[in-house]
Scaffold this active site. Structure first.
Site, mmCIF file in Angstrom:
data_model
loop_
_atom_site.group_PDB
_atom_site.id
_atom_site.type_symbol
_atom_site.label_atom_id
_atom_site.label_comp_id
_atom_site.label_asym_id
_atom_site.label_seq_id
_atom_site.Cartn_x
_atom_site.Cartn_y
_atom_site.Cartn_z
ATOM 1 N N ASP A 205 0.776 -1.677 0.198
ATOM 2 C CA ASP A 205 -0.048 -0.185 0.312
ATOM 3 C C ASP A 205 0.926 1.525 -0.156
ATOM 4 O O ASP A 205 1.746 1.715 0.782
ATOM 5 C CB ASP A 205 -0.989 0.227 1.110
ATOM 6 C CG ASP A 205 -1.906 1.598 1.409
ATOM 7 O OD1 ASP A 205 -2.056 2.036 -0.095
ATOM 8 O OD2 ASP A 205 -3.293 1.397 2.144
ATOM 9 N N LYS A 240 -2.006 12.114 -1.251
ATOM 10 C CA LYS A 240 -1.356 13.091 -1.212
ATOM 11 C C LYS A 240 0.043 13.142 -1.638
ATOM 12 O O LYS A 240 0.193 14.715 -0.980
ATOM 13 C CB LYS A 240 -0.645 12.087 0.302
ATOM 14 C CG LYS A 240 -1.814 11.789 1.977
ATOM 15 C CD LYS A 240 -2.799 10.737 1.216
ATOM 16 C CE LYS A 240 -3.498 10.858 2.266
ATOM 17 N NZ LYS A 240 -4.276 10.209 2.445
#
Ligand SMILES: Cc1ncc(COP(=O)(O)O)c(C=O)c1O
Length: 391
Positions: A205, A240
């Site tokens: 991830d 992000k």
């Protein structure tokens, strides 16, 4: 029929925002929500994103569907950003990193995997995503909050004792959410060896690349693992690293040394996406593609991401120094990476901090370091110390 439904609980993290907004305290500080904030408390649109959007506005000629796998040039450029040049994968654009994790879980199930091993604490949505796809989740403790230590031994012994061939293992590629704990090279090597020995499938991830020590260095452990393990899945988020949170931009990649297998993998990923939302949205992926393929925009984006990381690192140093008198273990905040750290606070104290000092964090004690600015840091440190002294 609908009356038979029982109400689902609100997500405790998302429920924090309205509480924060309703608090009249002018000195309130939001350390809850997981987005980057600059020293003025804003979550700005990257300059390069603005310029890419202007370019797209001028040049885009159609709003016709992008196709079920998404924007092919984005899928390639984003893979090179995550995995470096020269590695092959079957990739599909997804609805954020969350969509990538969901497609990854569906792919695992279709490949015969039924369980995923998850070190806790972890991102609060992981279990829900994997369970929704029909995987069983096996958890093991990965972090001790009091000592701020990563429990590598627990991970290795759980996998050694309980994992079966075909089981999946979730690994945070960098900047662990919620602990910031760094997995050292020896632990990466040991878990890679375990994955190979037991025939496990790693699901990496990658949601915070660039927020740890640098764009390339954050990806180094993931890339080493890709070099050694033939079958892997990478779920990558642009939310992000490109500040594109609401544009829901990400991709999932599955690797296999066989081109024929990669073709099959892609067909399954596309089929799952098609049956869920048909096609991914265009805009965020078009922005990332534009930035990554334009040397000038890329350089500007990298500069701004570097600045964001440096700000977080500076806040980490200030917090670590201010909080280590409370517990020497909290000096680790300085060397942890990414946006988050986990404070050893019980729920009573966390609620007290909200009510008396206007400091908001979820009941887990996770703080978003980027939620703090240099003006607020001394006050937050003083409040945490005062609450601790009260006992
Ligand atoms: C560890 C981790 N993985 C994945 C995601 C999903 O990101 P996205 O907003 O792109 O769906 C997040 C978001 O907070 C995260 O913290």
């Amino acid at each position: 029929m609908f009356e038979t439904l029982t109400r689902e609980a609100d997500d405790p993290l998302l429920a924090l925002t309205p509480l924060f907004k309703a608090d009249p305290n002018p000195a309130k500080v939001d350390l809850g929500v997981g987005v980057y904030r600059d020293d003025l408390g804003r979550t700005p649109v990257f300059r390069a994103v603005k310029r890419a959007e202007a370019l797209l506005l001028e040049t885009q000629e159609t709003k016709a569907y992008v196709g079920p796998e998404g924007d092919l040039a984005f899928i390639e450029a984003f893979w090179n950003f995550v995995a470096g040049e020269g590695r092959d994968a079957a990739g599909v654009q997804t609805v954020g990193g969350t969509g990538a994790l969901r497609l990854a879980a569906e792919l695992l199930r279709r490949s015969g995997s039924s369980r995923i091993f998850l070190g806790t604490p972890t991102w609060s949505n992981h279990s829900a995503i994997f369970q929704a796809a029909g995987l069983s989740v096996v958890t093991y403790p990965l972090f001790d909050v009091a000592s701020q230590n990563l429990l590598a031994g627990e991970m290795m012994s759980t996998l050694a004792d309980r994992a079966q061939p075909g089981d999946a293992v979730l690994l945070h590629a960098s900047c662990h959410n919620p602990t910031g704990a760094v997995m050292d090279d020896a632990t990466w090597a040991a878990v890679t060896e375990m994955i190979l020995r037991k025939g496990l499938v790693p699901l990496l991830d990658s949601a915070y690349q660039g927020f740890g020590t640098g764009i390339e260095s954050d990806a180094a452990p993931l890339r080493r693992l890709l070099d050694q393990v033939p079958e892997t899945i990478v779920a990558a988020s642009a939310s992000k690293s490109f500040g594109l949170y609401r544009e829901r931009t990400g991709a999932v990649y599955a690797t296999s040394p066989s081109p024929a297998t990669r073709d099959k993998l892609k067909s399954h990923l596309v089929t799952v996406g098609r049956g869920s939302y048909s096609m991914p949205p265009d805009h965020g992926a078009a922005v990332v593609r534009t930035i990554l393929t334009d040397p000038e925009l890329r350089e500007d984006w990298r500069t701004e991401l570097d600045e964001a990381r440096q700000r977080i690192t500076a806040m980490r140093a200030i917090l670590a120094e201010g909080l280590s008198p409370l517990s020497p273990a909290l000096a680790a905040i300085a060397t942890q990476q990414g946006m988050f750290s986990l404070l050893p606070l019980d729920e009573r104290r966390i609620i007290e901090l909200r009510q008396r000092s206007g400091i908001y964090m979820p009941l887990s004690g996770r703080i978003n370091i980027a939620g703090l600015n240099s003006g607020q840091a001394p006050g937050v440190i003083a409040a945490l110390r005062a609450h601790a002294a009260r006992g």
